[in-house]
Design an enzyme around this catalytic site. Structure first.
Site, short mmCIF file in Angstrom:
data_model
loop_
_atom_site.label_atom_id
_atom_site.label_comp_id
_atom_site.label_asym_id
_atom_site.label_seq_id
_atom_site.Cartn_x
_atom_site.Cartn_y
_atom_site.Cartn_z
N GLU A 38 39.72 28.17 20.89
CA GLU A 38 40.48 29.03 21.61
C GLU A 38 41.61 30.38 20.95
O GLU A 38 41.69 30.99 21.29
CB GLU A 38 41.54 27.85 22.77
CG GLU A 38 40.55 26.86 23.59
CD GLU A 38 40.45 27.99 24.76
OE1 GLU A 38 40.60 28.92 25.22
OE2 GLU A 38 39.18 27.54 25.48
N TYR A 121 48.67 28.22 27.40
CA TYR A 121 47.19 28.48 27.81
C TYR A 121 46.90 27.31 27.09
O TYR A 121 45.32 26.58 27.50
CB TYR A 121 46.86 29.34 27.26
CG TYR A 121 45.56 29.76 27.82
CD1 TYR A 121 44.87 29.56 29.25
CD2 TYR A 121 44.69 29.75 26.46
CE1 TYR A 121 43.09 29.56 28.70
CE2 TYR A 121 43.14 29.95 26.85
CZ TYR A 121 42.43 30.23 28.15
OH TYR A 121 41.43 29.64 27.48
N ASP A 139 43.47 31.86 32.01
CA ASP A 139 43.85 33.07 30.91
C ASP A 139 42.93 34.22 32.38
O ASP A 139 43.33 33.87 33.57
CB ASP A 139 41.88 32.50 30.21
CG ASP A 139 40.42 32.92 30.72
OD1 ASP A 139 40.82 32.48 31.63
OD2 ASP A 139 39.68 33.42 30.39
N CYS A 194 32.81 38.78 37.69
CA CYS A 194 33.85 39.12 38.39
C CYS A 194 34.31 40.02 37.15
O CYS A 194 35.78 39.82 36.99
CB CYS A 194 34.48 37.98 38.88
SG CYS A 194 36.11 38.70 39.82
N CYS A 201 29.46 41.45 42.48
CA CYS A 201 29.32 40.66 43.51
C CYS A 201 28.04 40.62 44.63
O CYS A 201 27.88 39.73 44.95
CB CYS A 201 30.29 41.63 45.47
SG CYS A 201 32.27 42.84 44.40
N CYS A 204 28.00 37.04 42.37
CA CYS A 204 28.97 36.07 42.49
C CYS A 204 28.89 35.20 43.92
O CYS A 204 28.72 35.67 45.27
CB CYS A 204 30.27 36.86 42.70
SG CYS A 204 31.76 35.55 42.93
N CYS A 210 35.18 35.99 49.06
CA CYS A 210 36.48 36.81 48.67
C CYS A 210 37.31 37.33 49.02
O CYS A 210 36.84 38.21 49.91
CB CYS A 210 35.71 37.48 47.36
SG CYS A 210 36.32 38.60 46.33
#
Length: 293
Positions: A38, A121, A139, A194, A201, A204, A210
């Site tokens: 991270e 975060y 994030d 995305c 798309c 997705c 969406c």
């Protein structure tokens, strides 16, 4: 199944089929491996992180191993990942873990948040990904997925807002294991499908739901989103100065640093910034080194 539960199922099912096999996602990574990833992944692509991550964990498999080294060694091992203050922060977190928590990354979210260098975060990400807890993990990738899929805008705000946090909490699955899976799934969806510039798309799993796509994919209405520049900036100069210090076996004279950049005022400003950030230590004899303590 309600609309939110259907959203969870579609994204998590997609993740189960398409998730990348990344070392920090494997059980053997443990909480320390997740924490290291991270820190490294902030503003840095996975491809650049992977080799440094592997070397780091091989050298310092536990927080106490890193804590026993000087902070300068952390900066040296950070290499060219960029934003090297993250190395100092990770070293500081390792010291705190060794001193306060017996060398084990704490499970408790509040204790994670109290570690130096760990913000909202990172604490949520470690608690979720390492310990399977229920926390909104926001994030850039997740924020973009939520902005498009739920809010109907092309991009999220520049900085995380209270409205985004409220939305993320409202979308969290009720049980902890599913919530942790949802956090990882939405992050991967933003990273692989995305994306900021060229969303796919057609690939997705939630394209039919969406809000942004259903609205005709309207263009961003806010201030222009400028890409980060690097060439010619103080960041580039700082990187060149640090490279000299990382590769040296001892303190470096001023002349060696002067040779890395042609513009003396910018070079001096960059060096002063490195000293102020604790990344470089000036010595009484005019030489410089990475921090030793």
């Amino acid at each position: 199944m309600n609309a939110t539960a259907a959203l969870h199922a579609l994204v998590i099912d997609w993740f189960d089929e398409h998730a990348r096999d990344l070392p920090w996602r494997r059980p053997e990574a443990g909480a320390w491996g997740v924490m290291v990833s991270e820190f490294m992944l902030q503003q840095t692509p996975v491809a650049r992180v992977l080799p440094v991550y592997e070397q780091w964990l091989s050298r310092w498999p536990r927080p106490a191993d890193l804590a026993a080294e000087s902070p300068g060694e952390a900066v040296r091992a950070w290499g060219r990942l960029g934003y090297p203050r993250r190395a100092l922060r990770l070293h500081g977190a390792a010291v705190a873990i060794a001193e306060r928590h017996g060398g084990d990354v704490p499970r408790d979210h509040a204790k994670l948040l109290a570690l130096p260098g760990v913000g909202e975060y990172t604490a949520a990400a470690v608690a979720s990904f390492a310990y399977g807890q229920r926390h909104p993990v926001l994030d850039t990738n997740v924020r973009r997925v939520f902005a498009r899929a739920v809010t109907g805008t092309q991009y999220p705000p520049t900085a995380t807002t209270a409205a985004e946090r409220h939305l993320a909490r409202g979308l969290l699955p009720a049980d902890e294991p599913t919530a942790a899976r949802w956090a990882a799934s939405t992050m991967e969806l933003g990273a692989l499908v995305c994306t900021a510039r060229s969303p796919e798309c057609g690939r997705c799993p939630i394209a039919a739901r969406c809000a942004w796509r259903l609205a005709g994919s309207p263009a961003h209405q806010g201030p222009p989103r400028r890409g980060q520049t690097y060439v010619g900036t103080d960041r580039q100069v700082r990187g060149k100065l640090l490279a000299v210090l990382r590769e040296a076996t001892g303190p470096v004279p001023q002349q060696a640093l002067d040779a890395v950049w042609h513009e003396p005022l910018q070079r001096a400003r960059a060096l002063d910034g490195l000293v102020s950030d604790g990344l470089v230590e000036p010595l009484p004899d005019g030489r410089f080194r990475l921090p030793v303590g």
